[in-house]
Scaffold this active site. Structure first.
Site, PDB file in Angstrom:
ATOM      1  CG  ASP A 152      68.562  56.419 120.295  1.00  0.00           C
ATOM      2  OD1 ASP A 152      68.186  57.572 120.552  1.00  0.00           O
ATOM      3  OD2 ASP A 152      67.823  55.572 119.766  1.00  0.00           O
ATOM      4  CG  HIS A 196      65.382  57.178 124.051  1.00  0.00           C
ATOM      5  ND1 HIS A 196      64.775  58.323 123.609  1.00  0.00           N
ATOM      6  CD2 HIS A 196      65.702  56.467 122.935  1.00  0.00           C
ATOM      7  CE1 HIS A 196      64.726  58.317 122.285  1.00  0.00           C
ATOM      8  NE2 HIS A 196      65.291  57.213 121.854  1.00  0.00           N
ATOM      9  CE  LYS A 238      68.764  52.433 118.567  1.00  0.00           C
ATOM     10  NZ  LYS A 238      67.663  53.342 118.181  1.00  0.00           N
ATOM     11  CG  HIS A 295      65.522  60.816 118.683  1.00  0.00           C
ATOM     12  ND1 HIS A 295      64.946  60.091 117.668  1.00  0.00           N
ATOM     13  CD2 HIS A 295      65.936  59.889 119.593  1.00  0.00           C
ATOM     14  CE1 HIS A 295      65.006  58.802 117.937  1.00  0.00           C
ATOM     15  NE2 HIS A 295      65.594  58.665 119.099  1.00  0.00           N
ATOM     16  CB  SER A 329      66.704  54.558 114.984  1.00  0.00           C
ATOM     17  OG  SER A 329      67.421  55.104 116.072  1.00  0.00           O
ATOM     18  CG  ASP A 385      51.347  72.834 115.261  1.00  0.00           C
ATOM     19  OD1 ASP A 385      52.360  73.431 115.676  1.00  0.00           O
ATOM     20  OD2 ASP A 385      51.077  71.656 115.569  1.00  0.00           O
ATOM     21  NE  ARG A 426      56.298  66.315 116.216  1.00  0.00           N
ATOM     22  CZ  ARG A 426      56.867  67.515 116.257  1.00  0.00           C
ATOM     23  NH1 ARG A 426      56.673  68.356 115.261  1.00  0.00           N
ATOM     24  NH2 ARG A 426      57.605  67.873 117.278  1.00  0.00           N
ATOM     25  CG  ASP A 482      70.694  56.809 114.218  1.00  0.00           C
ATOM     26  OD1 ASP A 482      71.364  57.390 115.100  1.00  0.00           O
ATOM     27  OD2 ASP A 482      69.876  55.906 114.483  1.00  0.00           O
ATOM     28  CG  HIS A 483      68.542  59.823 115.846  1.00  0.00           C
ATOM     29  ND1 HIS A 483      68.683  59.874 117.220  1.00  0.00           N
ATOM     30  CD2 HIS A 483      68.195  58.544 115.564  1.00  0.00           C
ATOM     31  CE1 HIS A 483      68.416  58.687 117.735  1.00  0.00           C
ATOM     32  NE2 HIS A 483      68.130  57.853 116.756  1.00  0.00           N
ATOM     33  CG  ASP A 531      71.040  54.544 116.970  1.00  0.00           C
ATOM     34  OD1 ASP A 531      70.193  55.333 117.419  1.00  0.00           O
ATOM     35  OD2 ASP A 531      70.842  53.812 115.984  1.00  0.00           O
TER      36      ASP A 531
END
Length: 677
Positions: free
Chosen positions: A549, A553, A481, A620, A198, A288, A405, A590-591, A145
């Site tokens: 992961d 973080h 997880k 991430h 995740s 944006d 988001r 997963d990322h 992860d």
């Protein structure tokens, strides 16, 4: 999710048989596992449910003793897999978790190449693969992860810097290593500027499909009216008769963080369902969407609010500011932004007060000679004729964050969610606050606990094909997880798909900041998984290592390097164990996360703060992730194809079924393997 939410509900059937679908909330972490395949894998005390969540990014209660590895596992009678052509029946009576419902929620949004809409008539029979035979031993699917393959291979890439002899060796094997996409449209997010996470990552890994996430889910929830039937809406509706409902978010139609039309749908939905008083706290964009367009969006919002007032709802704009100045900080770069937002939205305090939002914006945008971007407008509060704020957040009120988001909503969510929050002085915390997000912004923290739009229930996931064909599965991770290798992998379904054929094992995570214990529970997970591989009971062993992961973080580079090295050593043990039983394996992620630990400018150069120190990156990344295949039981001719260059996480499910010796369903994204000529 919250205890009351569907996808994190605790399923309690008896005192002896309990199954926790995933970690319940940040402060409520259940440890007791249910019975799968006829035996209890571990018996653990339930964690203290009374402690309030800490104000940090990750859990910080008192450390607890490590869980016993699976060496203490009770022997369960072996389960013989059924023949492929004979799909298994549903869960036996007395099983701890009901099989997934056959109903199809209206909010499910699958792309055109997704599953058929009639699940009841769906044929789950797996056909033998035409060229790849099934393995003698099990197939292990191992998720690292947060382990990305980043273009920046420098001293701030923990994956690159760490000593990883196992992964290095796997990369060197010809035709059995590649990278795959794990972010943006590859996992159903609105754009390729969106980082993977995740939750959507495991959705794609387990389902073999790219399913709409994010903004599209909000659209569907509004179009079908499902938003107004959910638990989150029921919570805020408690404030409708006598209190105020506050909507906070980015006012624009940029579609990156939010969309104005979605806000308007929520406002109309609240007013038509009895809300007596509504207040909007607007954050101007200019990033944006074109700079200066804030005036247009305020005019559109004022028109909607006028419409609601004409129908008897007291609806007004209450406060605001620029997105890069107020409320919408991310990665804990500048908590003072969040403090300014709290003061304006909650306390009704700001350096500027006005009687209407249009005047506020046109004034704060400065002059032609000295203009100020919409992004950087100062915080402002709208006041009445007496100078009192028209929309401070009071006791009993409801608050909705309407951004879909996540990254710029996490910090303000913590300020609203955590009663013992101490990162800045809130001065006043509204008693009886009813707080929801448009979506859940952090699946690891279950933040916020309540939200308006749940993740989609995904049909025809790979786990369904496995149980319908009598294929036994063992899934294991630690608390952080565990829900990802079970609930999210299974298409956002709680419980076992078939308790006769599956066993899920949760190893309780330590309750500390993970950079303090970067090994986390990797070794316990390894021990349990090795035993499952050697047991002969399982044809699929699914494992997730949380370390890259969760430690990533924290922004602690040294600790993240240690985390990556620990996982590399554990992967070596697992691969060797699979080889002992002539099995096969897939190793992927997963990322990204641990692959970049510093903030960078557009040219990739690390950014320093005002104090001269590098700014850590705790989020991430957009990096692709590695994908490896191998194992003593994998025929030499099975290699990765070179004609699926855009493969992503959703291509893993087809590949998994192929390596088990089956043809993949036509509804899945294409496989990445074939027999070489």
């Amino acid at each position: 999710s919250a205890v009351s939410r569907r996808f994190c509900a605790e399923l309690v059937l008896s005192a002896e048989q309990r199954y926790i679908a995933c970690p319940i909330t940040q402060e409520t972490r259940a440890r007791t596992m249910g019975k799968g395949m006829g035996g209890v894998l571990s018996k653990k005390k339930k964690a203290d449910d009374t402690a309030a969540p800490p104000p940090k990014d990750k859990e910080e209660p008192e450390p607890k003793a490590a869980a016993e590895p699976a060496a203490a596992v009770e022997a369960a009678p072996p389960v013989e897999p059924a023949k492929p052509a004979a799909p298994a029946e549903s869960t036996a009576p007395g099983a701890v978790a009901e099989p997934a419902s056959d109903s199809i929620p209206e909010s499910t949004a699958v792309k055109e190449d997704g599953p058929e809409s009639k699940k009841m008539s769906f044929d789950y029979t797996l056909q033998p693969h035409s060229t790849i035979p099934g393995p003698e031993g099990p197939l292990m699917v191992c998720i690292l992860d947060g382990f990305g393959e980043n273009e920046f291979k420098d001293e701030y890439n923990a994956v690159h810097v760490a000593s990883t002899p196992t992964i290095d060796a796997l990369r060197a094997v010809p035709n059995r290593f590649r990278t795959i996409k794990a972010h943006g449209t590859a996992v159903g997010l609105p754009s390729d500027a969106d980082m993977g996470n995740s939750e959507v990552g495991h959705n794609a890994l387990g389902s073999g499909q790219v399913v709409d996430q994010g903004a599209r889910l909000v659209d569907i929830a509004l179009e079908t009216g499902k938003m107004f039937e959910g638990e989150g809406w029921k919570l805020i509706s408690q404030a409708f008769p006598k209190h105020t409902v506050h909507f906070i978010g980015l006012l624009s139609d940029g579609g990156v963080h939010s969309r104005a039309d979605q806000l308007f749908g929520c406002l109309r939905g609240a007013a038509s369902r009895g809300a007596q008083r509504i207040r909007c706290h607007i954050l101007t964009d200019g990033r944006d969407v074109p700079d200066g367009s804030s005036v247009k969006y305020v005019a559109e919002l004022e028109a909607v609010l006028t419409e609601l007032r004409e129908k008897g709802c007291d609806a007004r704009i209450a406060s605001g500011g620029g997105r890069m100045k107020v409320t919408m900080d991310r990665y804990e770069a500048d908590w003072s932004m969040v403090k300014r937002g709290w003061d304006a939205h909650v306390l009704g305090k700001a350096p500027h007060t006005f009687t209407d939002a249009k005047t506020a914006i046109t004034t704060l945008r400065g002059t032609e000679d000295d203009p100020v971007s919409d992004q950087y407008l100062d915080a402002f509060v709208i006041v009445d004729e007496a100078g009192a704020p028209v929309g401070a957040i009071e006791d009993g009120d409801a608050v909705v964050l309407f951004n879909f988001r996540a990254d710029r909503m996490v910090e303000i969510s913590k300020a609203f969610e955590y009663q013992d929050f101490t990162t800045f002085d809130r001065e006043r915390y509204p008693v009886g606050l009813r707080f929801v997000g448009m979506m859940q912004y952090d699946g690891d923290l279950k933040l916020p606990a309540n939200y308006l739009v749940p993740p989609p229930e995904i049909l025809h996931v790979s786990g369904e094909f496995l149980v319908k064909n009598g294929i036994t599965t063992f899934a294991c991770s630690e608390t952080q997880k565990f829900g990802h290798v079970t609930f999210f992998w299974n298409g956002n379904r709680s419980g076992y798909l078939d308790a006769k054929l599956e066993q899920y094992l949760e190893i309780p995570s330590d309750k500390v900041e993970f950079n303090k214990t970067p090994d986390m529970k990797a070794r316990e997970i390894t021990a349990a998984s090795k035993e499952a591989i050697l047991s002969g009971k399982y044809k699929v062993v699914r494992v997730n290592f949380a370390n890259p992961d969760m430690v990533g973080h924290t922004g602690d580079l040294a600790a993240t390097i240690r985390a990556v090295e620990t996982v590399d050593a554990c992967v070596k043990e697992l691969l060797e164990t699979v080889d002992q039983v002539n099995g096969r394996w897939i190793v992927t992620s997963d990322h990204g996360n641990a692959d970049d630990m510093v903030q960078r400018d557009k040219k990739g150069k690390p950014i320093k703060g005002e104090d001269g120190k590098l700014l850590p990156l705790t989020s991430h990344t957009l990096a692709p992730v590695p994908f490896f295949i191998g194992g003593k039981g994998l025929p030499d001719g099975v290699v990765l194809r070179d004609d699926v260059p855009d493969a992503g996480l959703a291509n893993v499910a087809s590949t998994t079924l192929n390596l088990l010796g089956y043809e993949a369903p036509s509804i899945y994204k294409p496989t990445m393997v074939h027999i070489s000529a």
